[in-house]
Design a protein around this motif. Structure first.
Motif, PDB file in Angstrom:
ATOM      1  N   HIS A   6      38.761  50.790  -7.836  1.00  0.00           N
ATOM      2  CA  HIS A   6      37.474  51.141  -7.494  1.00  0.00           C
ATOM      3  C   HIS A   6      36.887  50.685  -5.948  1.00  0.00           C
ATOM      4  O   HIS A   6      36.811  51.691  -5.091  1.00  0.00           O
ATOM      5  CB  HIS A   6      36.379  50.136  -8.291  1.00  0.00           C
ATOM      6  N   SER A   7      37.438  49.660  -5.471  1.00  0.00           N
ATOM      7  CA  SER A   7      37.252  49.521  -4.139  1.00  0.00           C
ATOM      8  C   SER A   7      37.898  50.396  -3.127  1.00  0.00           C
ATOM      9  O   SER A   7      37.561  50.878  -2.100  1.00  0.00           O
ATOM     10  CB  SER A   7      37.700  47.905  -3.871  1.00  0.00           C
ATOM     11  N   TYR A   8      39.053  50.805  -3.636  1.00  0.00           N
ATOM     12  CA  TYR A   8      40.058  51.601  -2.624  1.00  0.00           C
ATOM     13  C   TYR A   8      39.082  52.980  -2.739  1.00  0.00           C
ATOM     14  O   TYR A   8      39.296  53.490  -1.477  1.00  0.00           O
ATOM     15  CB  TYR A   8      41.161  51.786  -3.372  1.00  0.00           C
ATOM     16  N   GLN A   9      38.858  53.540  -3.777  1.00  0.00           N
ATOM     17  CA  GLN A   9      38.083  54.671  -3.897  1.00  0.00           C
ATOM     18  C   GLN A   9      36.767  54.710  -2.840  1.00  0.00           C
ATOM     19  O   GLN A   9      36.486  55.606  -2.152  1.00  0.00           O
ATOM     20  CB  GLN A   9      37.629  55.079  -5.165  1.00  0.00           C
TER      21      GLN A   9
ATOM     22  N   LYS B  60      41.278  47.806   5.034  1.00  0.00           N
ATOM     23  CA  LYS B  60      41.765  46.588   4.204  1.00  0.00           C
ATOM     24  C   LYS B  60      41.652  45.113   4.673  1.00  0.00           C
ATOM     25  O   LYS B  60      41.287  44.224   3.878  1.00  0.00           O
ATOM     26  CB  LYS B  60      43.192  46.638   3.442  1.00  0.00           C
ATOM     27  N   PHE B  61      41.466  45.121   6.123  1.00  0.00           N
ATOM     28  CA  PHE B  61      41.509  43.973   6.595  1.00  0.00           C
ATOM     29  C   PHE B  61      40.362  43.466   7.582  1.00  0.00           C
ATOM     30  O   PHE B  61      39.982  44.614   8.306  1.00  0.00           O
ATOM     31  CB  PHE B  61      42.831  43.377   7.143  1.00  0.00           C
ATOM     32  N   PRO B  62      39.697  42.580   7.839  1.00  0.00           N
ATOM     33  CA  PRO B  62      38.592  42.213   8.790  1.00  0.00           C
ATOM     34  C   PRO B  62      38.902  42.117   9.962  1.00  0.00           C
ATOM     35  O   PRO B  62      40.137  42.049  10.165  1.00  0.00           O
ATOM     36  CB  PRO B  62      37.977  40.900   8.109  1.00  0.00           C
ATOM     37  N   PRO B  63      38.076  42.391  11.177  1.00  0.00           N
ATOM     38  CA  PRO B  63      38.513  42.514  12.542  1.00  0.00           C
ATOM     39  C   PRO B  63      39.209  41.371  13.087  1.00  0.00           C
ATOM     40  O   PRO B  63      40.268  41.565  13.870  1.00  0.00           O
ATOM     41  CB  PRO B  63      37.105  42.778  13.323  1.00  0.00           C
TER      42      PRO B  63
ATOM     43  N   TYR C 137      46.702  43.639  -4.958  1.00  0.00           N
ATOM     44  CA  TYR C 137      46.775  44.923  -4.686  1.00  0.00           C
ATOM     45  C   TYR C 137      47.107  44.920  -2.982  1.00  0.00           C
ATOM     46  O   TYR C 137      47.940  45.753  -2.589  1.00  0.00           O
ATOM     47  CB  TYR C 137      45.540  45.689  -4.684  1.00  0.00           C
ATOM     48  N   GLN C 138      46.524  44.470  -2.105  1.00  0.00           N
ATOM     49  CA  GLN C 138      46.809  44.249  -0.563  1.00  0.00           C
ATOM     50  C   GLN C 138      48.128  43.266  -0.318  1.00  0.00           C
ATOM     51  O   GLN C 138      48.948  44.188   0.290  1.00  0.00           O
ATOM     52  CB  GLN C 138      45.811  43.212  -0.014  1.00  0.00           C
ATOM     53  N   LYS C 139      48.546  42.648  -1.316  1.00  0.00           N
ATOM     54  CA  LYS C 139      49.786  42.151  -1.032  1.00  0.00           C
ATOM     55  C   LYS C 139      50.906  43.227  -1.219  1.00  0.00           C
ATOM     56  O   LYS C 139      51.828  43.341  -0.709  1.00  0.00           O
ATOM     57  CB  LYS C 139      50.158  40.672  -1.900  1.00  0.00           C
ATOM     58  N   VAL C 140      50.865  43.817  -2.483  1.00  0.00           N
ATOM     59  CA  VAL C 140      51.853  44.785  -2.721  1.00  0.00           C
ATOM     60  C   VAL C 140      51.887  45.908  -1.942  1.00  0.00           C
ATOM     61  O   VAL C 140      52.894  46.226  -1.300  1.00  0.00           O
ATOM     62  CB  VAL C 140      51.718  45.224  -4.262  1.00  0.00           C
TER      63      VAL C 140
END
Length: 412
Positions: A189-192, A123-126, A4-7
């Motif tokens: 789910h994680s996005y929600q 979506k991404f860590p610090p 999902y993150q890549k797309v």
């Protein structure tokens, strides 16, 4: 990154690249628009500045919307509205209509980058945020590098209207694809969960008005004047004042973008590495920003005083590369620092606040700079840009000082 993150990242990259190309399409075709529509420099300045005014008008609200609403759908709406307005732009022929439609185009694009920023921060860590932010910001450089050549080819074969219309169709097409992707992603789910956790926190806008964020905003304004001058007037400056060919001028603009692309990625990666080694996230990034503003100032000085009709193309491109490396990298990191020093649920609003200063800078680099050039010459106009760049070095230094005081007051 998961699938999902890549797309998502690909859609953000291609989509924002298209938005920037549409945003600069008038500047890319400026010589032909001026000639075919019988416009003056000030007419063109009004059109360019009107877009920045529209962009500025909606920018702060757009960042808040990205914090409150779904940033993916916000980004999609920006693409579709931009495509529709740009297509309409090709059907009119008076300065008032041009300016009105380009103002609306600026408004349509206002929330786009803030929506991208919020999605990345979610979506991404610090210790990876600046790297992916920098990679995404190169989408603007890709548009700026390829844009002048694509636009000039279409204009030479067809017309400036065909150039803008092709950009508009691209924006509409990508917007439709983004709509279906984010609709699918919304069910993940994680996005929600991430979106809900952040949006339920109360908004305390008063926390944004602190000395550091204000200084970051002013510095963003100054660096954006440099960007606006180079992007909107660089081609005209190189052709009309420096006596360069159209190809040489386009190559100079391309070198700005290549420098910005490499500089953004490198500065983002290095700053993330420094952050992983230190307890402070903002200090190493601000230190790099100060060096970058020095670099951009040197590049502007070299272009103004060491480029003429007989200059080697490789030298012109080198100076453009230096400006782009410092300018775009500083802009990228200024946005990162603003989001990292703001509360989690106000990151989009904080980013909008500093980029609001940047949008004002782009407005100042439009019509006001064209007036200076009309009253004096393009040389004096770009000398004022050089002084602005030197002032950004001073602001970068003060940002570091304010941060140091802020950190010391937290020590028991």
């Amino acid at each position: 990154m998961n699938a999902y993150q890549k797309v998502m990242f690909v859609f953000l990259y291609v989509g924002y690249c298209t938005l920037v190309y549409v945003r600069q399409s008038v500047s890319f075709a400026a010589p032909d628009i001026v000639e075919s529509e019988n416009l003056s420099n000030t007419d063109l300045g009004v059109i360019i500045s009107s877009q920045q005014l529209g962009y500025t008008f909606i920018k702060f609200i757009g960042g808040t919307l990205a914090d409150l609403l779904d940033p993916g759908i916000t980004f999609t709406a920006c693409l579709i509205l931009t495509g529709l307005i740009s297509a309409t732009f090709t059907a009119v022929h008076t300065v008032s209509y041009f300016a009105t439609l380009w103002f609306l185009c600026g408004m349509a694009q206002g929330p786009a980058w803030s929506a991208c920023a919020v999605l990345l921060k979610q979506k991404f860590p610090p210790d990876q945020f600046a790297t992916w932010w920098s990679v995404l910001s190169t989408s603007a450089n890709v548009a700026g590098t390829a844009g002048p050549f694509i636009s000039q080819y279409i204009v030479s074969v067809l017309s400036w209207q065909a150039s803008l219309l092709s950009a508009a169709i691209s924006s509409l097409g990508i917007g439709v694809m983004c709509y279906f992707f984010f609709k699918l992603l919304k069910s993940h789910h994680s996005y929600q969960r991430i979106s809900k956790e952040i949006r339920v926190q109360p908004l305390n806008l008063s926390s944004l008005f602190n000395p550091l964020l204000i200084l970051l905003t002013v510095n963003y304004l100054l660096v954006s004047i440099i960007r606006g001058a180079c992007n909107d007037w660089g081609l005209l400056y190189m052709i009309k004042y420096k006596g360069q060919s159209h190809l040489a001028g386009s190559s100079f603009i391309g070198s700005l973008e290549v420098g910005g692309m490499l500089g953004s990625i490198l500065s983002g990666y290095i700053s993330d590495y420094m952050v992983s080694k230190e307890s402070s996230t903002a200090r190493p990034r601000l230190q790099i920003i100060m060096y970058l503003t020095c670099l951009q100032t040197v590049g502007v000085y070299l272009v103004i005083f060491h480029i003429n009709t007989f200059s080697y193309q490789i030298l012109t491109n080198l100076f453009g590369f230096i400006i782009g490396f410092g300018m775009y990298s500083a802009i990228s990191l200024l946005g990162v620092v603003a989001m990292e020093t703001a509360p989690e649920n106000l990151s989009g609003t904080a980013h909008s606040m500093v980029t609001l200063g940047g949008n004002i800078g782009r407005v100042l680099a439009g019509y006001p700079l064209s007036v200076v050039a009309s009253w004096t010459s393009w040389h004096e106009g770009f000398v004022s840009v050089l002084l602005t760049s030197a002032l950004s070095i001073v602001l970068s230094f003060f940002c570091l000082k304010v941060l140091k005081v802020k950190e010391e007051t937290k020590i028991p």
